[in-house]
Enzyme design. Structure first.
Site, PDB file in Angstrom:
ATOM      1  CG  HIS A  89     -20.622 -17.433   3.300  1.00 53.40           C
ATOM      2  ND1 HIS A  89     -22.044 -18.082   2.772  1.00 53.40           N
ATOM      3  CD2 HIS A  89     -20.799 -17.007   4.406  1.00 53.40           C
ATOM      4  CE1 HIS A  89     -22.532 -17.889   3.779  1.00 53.40           C
ATOM      5  NE2 HIS A  89     -22.048 -17.315   4.724  1.00 53.40           N
ATOM      6  CG  ASP A 193     -26.237 -16.811   0.207  1.00 53.47           C
ATOM      7  OD1 ASP A 193     -25.709 -17.167   1.247  1.00 53.47           O
ATOM      8  OD2 ASP A 193     -25.547 -17.460  -0.869  1.00 53.47           O
ATOM      9  CB  ILE A 410     -18.482 -26.374  -3.763  1.00 54.42           C
ATOM     10  CG1 ILE A 410     -19.011 -25.110  -4.235  1.00 54.42           C
ATOM     11  CG2 ILE A 410     -17.377 -26.933  -4.344  1.00 54.42           C
ATOM     12  CD1 ILE A 410     -18.424 -23.874  -3.598  1.00 54.42           C
ATOM     13  CB  THR A 411     -18.637 -31.094  -0.773  1.00 60.43           C
ATOM     14  OG1 THR A 411     -19.705 -30.773  -0.121  1.00 60.43           O
ATOM     15  CG2 THR A 411     -17.328 -30.558  -0.359  1.00 60.43           C
TER      16      THR A 411
HETATM   17  P1  FAD Z   1     -21.217 -23.335 -12.397  1.00 58.98           P
HETATM   18  O1  FAD Z   1     -20.748 -22.988 -11.049  1.00 58.98           O
HETATM   19  O2  FAD Z   1     -22.545 -22.481 -12.611  1.00 58.98           O
HETATM   20  O3  FAD Z   1     -20.307 -23.365 -13.364  1.00 58.98           O
HETATM   21  C1  FAD Z   1     -20.650 -23.373 -14.991  1.00 58.98           C
HETATM   22  C2  FAD Z   1     -19.762 -22.600 -16.008  1.00 58.98           C
HETATM   23  O4  FAD Z   1     -20.167 -22.774 -17.158  1.00 58.98           O
HETATM   24  C3  FAD Z   1     -19.902 -21.058 -15.468  1.00 58.98           C
HETATM   25  O5  FAD Z   1     -18.493 -20.456 -15.392  1.00 58.98           O
HETATM   26  C4  FAD Z   1     -20.397 -20.532 -16.876  1.00 58.98           C
HETATM   27  O6  FAD Z   1     -20.000 -19.168 -17.198  1.00 58.98           O
HETATM   28  C5  FAD Z   1     -20.036 -21.648 -17.941  1.00 58.98           C
HETATM   29  N1  FAD Z   1     -20.820 -21.589 -19.209  1.00 58.98           N
HETATM   30  C6  FAD Z   1     -22.155 -21.718 -19.184  1.00 58.98           C
HETATM   31  N2  FAD Z   1     -22.606 -21.771 -20.416  1.00 58.98           N
HETATM   32  C7  FAD Z   1     -21.428 -22.071 -21.092  1.00 58.98           C
HETATM   33  C8  FAD Z   1     -21.345 -22.121 -22.374  1.00 58.98           C
HETATM   34  N3  FAD Z   1     -22.309 -22.406 -23.475  1.00 58.98           N
HETATM   35  N4  FAD Z   1     -20.107 -22.420 -22.873  1.00 58.98           N
HETATM   36  C9  FAD Z   1     -18.934 -22.232 -22.160  1.00 58.98           C
HETATM   37  N5  FAD Z   1     -19.112 -22.062 -20.675  1.00 58.98           N
HETATM   38  C10 FAD Z   1     -20.508 -22.043 -20.239  1.00 58.98           C
HETATM   39  N6  FAD Z   1     -22.112 -23.909  -2.604  1.00 58.98           N
HETATM   40  C11 FAD Z   1     -21.473 -24.183  -1.527  1.00 58.98           C
HETATM   41  O7  FAD Z   1     -20.781 -25.020  -1.242  1.00 58.98           O
HETATM   42  N7  FAD Z   1     -21.408 -22.868  -0.588  1.00 58.98           N
HETATM   43  C12 FAD Z   1     -21.868 -21.723  -0.842  1.00 58.98           C
HETATM   44  O8  FAD Z   1     -21.545 -20.997  -0.257  1.00 58.98           O
HETATM   45  C13 FAD Z   1     -22.796 -21.759  -2.159  1.00 58.98           C
HETATM   46  N8  FAD Z   1     -23.249 -20.592  -2.440  1.00 58.98           N
HETATM   47  C14 FAD Z   1     -23.956 -20.521  -3.631  1.00 58.98           C
HETATM   48  C15 FAD Z   1     -24.590 -19.206  -3.921  1.00 58.98           C
HETATM   49  C16 FAD Z   1     -25.525 -19.194  -4.928  1.00 58.98           C
HETATM   50  C17 FAD Z   1     -26.100 -18.108  -5.388  1.00 58.98           C
HETATM   51  C18 FAD Z   1     -25.835 -20.416  -5.775  1.00 58.98           C
HETATM   52  C19 FAD Z   1     -26.483 -20.517  -7.276  1.00 58.98           C
HETATM   53  C20 FAD Z   1     -24.937 -21.555  -5.605  1.00 58.98           C
HETATM   54  C21 FAD Z   1     -24.231 -21.718  -4.555  1.00 58.98           C
HETATM   55  N9  FAD Z   1     -23.689 -22.868  -4.110  1.00 58.98           N
HETATM   56  C22 FAD Z   1     -22.684 -22.841  -3.037  1.00 58.98           C
HETATM   57  C23 FAD Z   1     -23.532 -24.059  -4.906  1.00 58.98           C
HETATM   58  C24 FAD Z   1     -22.387 -24.250  -5.920  1.00 58.98           C
HETATM   59  O9  FAD Z   1     -22.319 -22.957  -6.379  1.00 58.98           O
HETATM   60  C25 FAD Z   1     -22.580 -25.532  -7.106  1.00 58.98           C
HETATM   61  O10 FAD Z   1     -22.902 -26.376  -6.401  1.00 58.98           O
HETATM   62  C26 FAD Z   1     -21.728 -25.384  -8.012  1.00 58.98           C
HETATM   63  O11 FAD Z   1     -21.236 -23.966  -8.363  1.00 58.98           O
HETATM   64  C27 FAD Z   1     -22.237 -26.101  -9.262  1.00 58.98           C
HETATM   65  O12 FAD Z   1     -21.247 -26.078 -10.467  1.00 58.98           O
HETATM   66  P2  FAD Z   1     -21.229 -26.025 -11.979  1.00 58.98           P
HETATM   67  O13 FAD Z   1     -19.850 -26.227 -12.290  1.00 58.98           O
HETATM   68  O14 FAD Z   1     -22.103 -27.235 -12.058  1.00 58.98           O
HETATM   69  O15 FAD Z   1     -21.790 -24.834 -12.111  1.00 58.98           O
HETATM   70  P1  NAP Z   2     -33.339 -24.539  -3.448  1.00 55.31           P
HETATM   71  O1  NAP Z   2     -32.418 -25.157  -2.323  1.00 55.31           O
HETATM   72  O2  NAP Z   2     -33.884 -25.653  -4.351  1.00 55.31           O
HETATM   73  O3  NAP Z   2     -34.322 -23.817  -2.759  1.00 55.31           O
HETATM   74  C1  NAP Z   2     -35.705 -23.305  -3.764  1.00 55.31           C
HETATM   75  C2  NAP Z   2     -36.604 -22.896  -2.784  1.00 55.31           C
HETATM   76  O4  NAP Z   2     -37.754 -22.104  -3.571  1.00 55.31           O
HETATM   77  C3  NAP Z   2     -37.521 -23.755  -1.831  1.00 55.31           C
HETATM   78  O5  NAP Z   2     -37.889 -23.370  -0.879  1.00 55.31           O
HETATM   79  C4  NAP Z   2     -38.659 -24.138  -2.754  1.00 55.31           C
HETATM   80  O6  NAP Z   2     -39.687 -24.694  -2.148  1.00 55.31           O
HETATM   81  C5  NAP Z   2     -39.079 -22.857  -3.433  1.00 55.31           C
HETATM   82  N1  NAP Z   2     -39.793 -22.698  -4.590  1.00 55.31           N
HETATM   83  C6  NAP Z   2     -39.350 -23.633  -5.876  1.00 55.31           C
HETATM   84  N2  NAP Z   2     -40.294 -23.455  -6.699  1.00 55.31           N
HETATM   85  C7  NAP Z   2     -41.287 -22.762  -6.099  1.00 55.31           C
HETATM   86  C8  NAP Z   2     -42.525 -22.024  -6.656  1.00 55.31           C
HETATM   87  N3  NAP Z   2     -42.929 -22.224  -8.008  1.00 55.31           N
HETATM   88  N4  NAP Z   2     -43.290 -21.166  -6.086  1.00 55.31           N
HETATM   89  C9  NAP Z   2     -42.599 -20.904  -4.601  1.00 55.31           C
HETATM   90  N5  NAP Z   2     -41.583 -21.474  -4.100  1.00 55.31           N
HETATM   91  C10 NAP Z   2     -40.920 -22.307  -4.754  1.00 55.31           C
HETATM   92  O7  NAP Z   2     -32.553 -23.542  -4.527  1.00 55.31           O
HETATM   93  P2  NAP Z   2     -31.526 -22.364  -4.132  1.00 55.31           P
HETATM   94  O8  NAP Z   2     -31.890 -21.696  -2.801  1.00 55.31           O
HETATM   95  O9  NAP Z   2     -31.513 -21.708  -5.420  1.00 55.31           O
HETATM   96  O10 NAP Z   2     -30.218 -23.116  -3.954  1.00 55.31           O
HETATM   97  C11 NAP Z   2     -29.543 -23.904  -4.753  1.00 55.31           C
HETATM   98  C12 NAP Z   2     -28.497 -24.872  -4.392  1.00 55.31           C
HETATM   99  O11 NAP Z   2     -27.327 -23.998  -3.797  1.00 55.31           O
HETATM  100  C13 NAP Z   2     -28.872 -25.458  -3.122  1.00 55.31           C
HETATM  101  O12 NAP Z   2     -28.519 -26.932  -3.190  1.00 55.31           O
HETATM  102  C14 NAP Z   2     -28.246 -24.746  -2.041  1.00 55.31           C
HETATM  103  O13 NAP Z   2     -28.064 -25.474  -0.909  1.00 55.31           O
HETATM  104  C15 NAP Z   2     -27.174 -24.434  -2.550  1.00 55.31           C
HETATM  105  N6  NAP Z   2     -26.434 -23.332  -1.851  1.00 55.31           N
HETATM  106  C16 NAP Z   2     -25.579 -23.512  -0.937  1.00 55.31           C
HETATM  107  C17 NAP Z   2     -25.209 -22.532  -0.110  1.00 55.31           C
HETATM  108  C18 NAP Z   2     -24.630 -22.439   0.963  1.00 55.31           C
HETATM  109  O14 NAP Z   2     -24.083 -23.792   1.061  1.00 55.31           O
HETATM  110  N7  NAP Z   2     -24.154 -21.451   1.788  1.00 55.31           N
HETATM  111  C19 NAP Z   2     -25.617 -20.848  -0.582  1.00 55.31           C
HETATM  112  C20 NAP Z   2     -26.619 -20.690  -1.524  1.00 55.31           C
HETATM  113  C21 NAP Z   2     -26.806 -21.949  -2.556  1.00 55.31           C
HETATM  114  P3  NAP Z   2     -40.306 -26.241  -2.249  1.00 55.31           P
HETATM  115  O15 NAP Z   2     -39.309 -27.108  -1.412  1.00 55.31           O
HETATM  116  O16 NAP Z   2     -41.466 -26.127  -1.731  1.00 55.31           O
HETATM  117  O17 NAP Z   2     -40.130 -26.534  -3.656  1.00 55.31           O
END
Ligand code: FAD
Ligand code: NAP
Length: 495
Positions: A89, A193, A410-411
């Protein structure tokens, strides 16, 4: 010599060579000096350089003369944009361009390789800055709390994603991809993913920034079938339509959903709220409609498959016969009490098992407390706050996942970070955040870090790492080859 000592030594060497860290960050320190000599612009510190940290900084820099320092635990910036967002992505990662512009501001300073709570405390930051914004995300994994969760063959999504994305902590994960069936517990976007990465044709992955070691492991993978397990039903899946569509059209794979899970949903669809309506329509269509002719050949050629299993709650990981590893998962069949998003899965008493050698728990991330002086709500995994103002702690703010929990794209994170920054600005304006005496800002913290042997990483240091990654990627036709070893990163910036 410990890694930390050796960095210290290299730091001293860098300084002797006239390439001191302060030289690298001179722009930032210089900016502080200019501003403090004329007036007293606020000095604000942000903890975490993910989207929340950068969007908070962006808003603060735009609307004040504030000096903003961003402290980051890792030697590299951008949080989950670098270590979470899937390698296939790349368009999502374009936000990095905006973050880079922010980091280049004369009044912004990135200070990487500093773990707040360990290398420097929140109290020390509070003494040095007018305000602190905690934007440190949700770093931990949620646990299933079922027997066998710790067995070899079971991985958290957090670790697995970190592994294929080059997160230093997960570089040695080496997941066992030797079985044909993989089970992913959870039906969110992270689960999709992972399913996509496991099933994507290698030719697609080769052109992404997935790490070379992950690519290597996936090239030997035997995984052919992925089940995504939800404890609730098709109307409660947590993934979104774009990601589902991508999965349905993934080359070389076909969906193997059970049509009976979708009977009757067609009648309910029209009354659903819009995003859920469109998502459900697509689910129903892909499960019940006969594929078009042009899709038939795609499906016939597919040797990999994936399916959604609903109303199944994991209750135990099954042990292999030799007692050494996971061999499957036991699921409790559920039914729903209530309707819509808030419906609750309750066990029917019936259980079933799926045999598999790879189990990925994708049930969400979790924030951790950072300091005893910062209130924390462990059940929700958030810092209690009102519009980003940390409850009962003036001068302390929070944004992003640590503010509202580990959901949202992210938005969403951008919007809530702007809100937090706005609350901070209003507090400055109203006097609720007093700026009576000038604060030392990063100079005081740098002194502490130097004494503690912490080598910080500036944004220009990161740009050196970035350039090496991009050059290494270009050699193999990838956008970048990520460096996943923190030590190697530190060596590169001292060269
Ligand atoms: P983070 O992005 O986790 O940033 C937190 C930062 O704080 C990190 O750099 C970490 O290293 C740092 N940090 C932690 N602890 C400390 C400390 N003690 N001291 C100093 N620094 C520290 N959203 C999309 O829109 N599109 C996607 O394709 C998408 N894909 C995703 C895939 C995954 C696997 C996950 C988990 C999320 C995804 N998201 C996606 C959601 C998006 O990533 C989150 O909305 C966003 O990153 C949250 O931002 P944040 O800054 O709160 O946290
Ligand atoms: P999530 O969207 O909260 O999904 C978690 C999943 O785990 C849900 O299906 C939930 O089911 C299940 N679950 C939670 N607790 C459980 C348990 N004890 N036993 C069994 N199933 C359980 O979390 P995520 O997939 O980690 O994503 C995190 C955020 O990042 C989301 O907002 C997601 O949209 C975003 N993200 C976005 C992208 C993208 O835009 N392409 C990619 C990756 C992540 P229930 O609904 O029943 O609780």
């Amino acid at each position: 010599m410990t890694p930390r000592c050796s960095w210290m030594w290299r730091r001293a060497r860098c300084m002797l060579l006239g390439r001191s860290r302060s030289a690298a960050t001179g722009r930032c320190l210089g900016a502080e000096r200019t501003l403090t000599s004329t007036s007293h612009p606020p000095k604000i510190c942000i903890v975490g350089s993910g989207p929340a940290g950068f969007y908070t900084a962006q808003h603060l820099l735009k609307h004040t003369q504030a000096v903003v320092d961003i402290y980051e635990k890792l030697p590299v910036p951008f949080g989950l944009v670098r270590f979470g967002v899937a390698p296939d992505h790349p368009e999502v990662k374009n936000v990095i361009n905006t973050f880079t512009q922010t980091a280049h501001s004369e009044r912004c300073c990135f200070i990487g390789n500093v773990t707040v709570g360990r290398d420097v405390t929140v109290e020390e930051l509070r003494k040095a800055y007018d305000a602190i914004v905690l934007s440190y995300g949700a770093e931990d994994k949620r646990e299933l709390e079922i027997p066998g969760e710790e067995l070899p063959g079971v991985y958290s999504a957090r670790d697995f994603v970190g592994w294929y994305n080059g997160l230093p902590d997960n570089r040695h994960l080496s997941p066992d991809l030797g079985s044909e069936t993989a089970v992913i517990l959870g039906q969110g976007n992270v689960a999709l993913d992972i399913a996509r990465i496991l099933l994507s044709p290698l030719e697609l992955l080769k052109k992404t920034d997935i790490t070379q070691s992950a690519l290597e492991a996936i090239s030997h993978s035997r995984v052919k079938r992925v089940w995504l397990i939800g404890r609730r039903g098709p109307l409660q899946v947590a993934f979104t339509i774009k990601e589902l569509r991508e999965m349905i059209h993934l080359p070389g794979t076909r969906p193997i959903n059970d049509p009976s899970d979708f009977y009757g949903l067609g009648d309910i669809v029209k009354d659903l709220p819009r995003p859920r309506k469109r998502l459900t329509e697509l689910l129903v269509k892909s499960a019940l409609e006969k594929p078009k002719e042009r899709d038939c050949s795609h499906l016939a050629q597919s040797d990999r498959e994936w399916g959604l299993r609903f109303f199944r709650k994991p209750v135990a990981v099954l042990l292999s016969e030799d007692g050494k590893r996971a061999a499957g998962v036991r699921l409790s069949v559920t039914r729903l009490e209530g309707v819509g998003d808030t419906a609750v899965a309750v066990p029917t008493g019936q259980v079933e098992e799926i045999r598999c050698g790879l189990i990925l728990s994708s049930i969400g991330y979790k924030s951790v407390p950072i300091s005893p002086v910062v209130p924390f709500r462990p059940n929700k995994g958030v810092i209690p706050n009102s519009m980003g103002r940390v409850q009962g702690t003036p001068g302390l703010y929070c944004s992003g996942w640590v503010k509202r929990g580990p959901t949202g794209v992210i938005t969403t994170t951008m919007a809530d970070s702007f809100d937090t920054a706005q609350a901070l600005l209003e507090d400055i304006k109203s006097g609720a955040l007093p700026l009576s005496e000038p604060r030392p800002g990063s100079s005081a913290i740098r002194e502490l870090l130097l004494l503690r042997g912490i080598q910080t990483v500036s944004f220009s240091d990161w740009e050196k790492i970035d350039a090496v990654e991009v050059a290494r990627g270009a050699e193999v036709g990838k956008p970048r080859e990520k460096i996943s070893d923190s030590e190697e990163m530190m060596r590169l910036i001292c060269r």
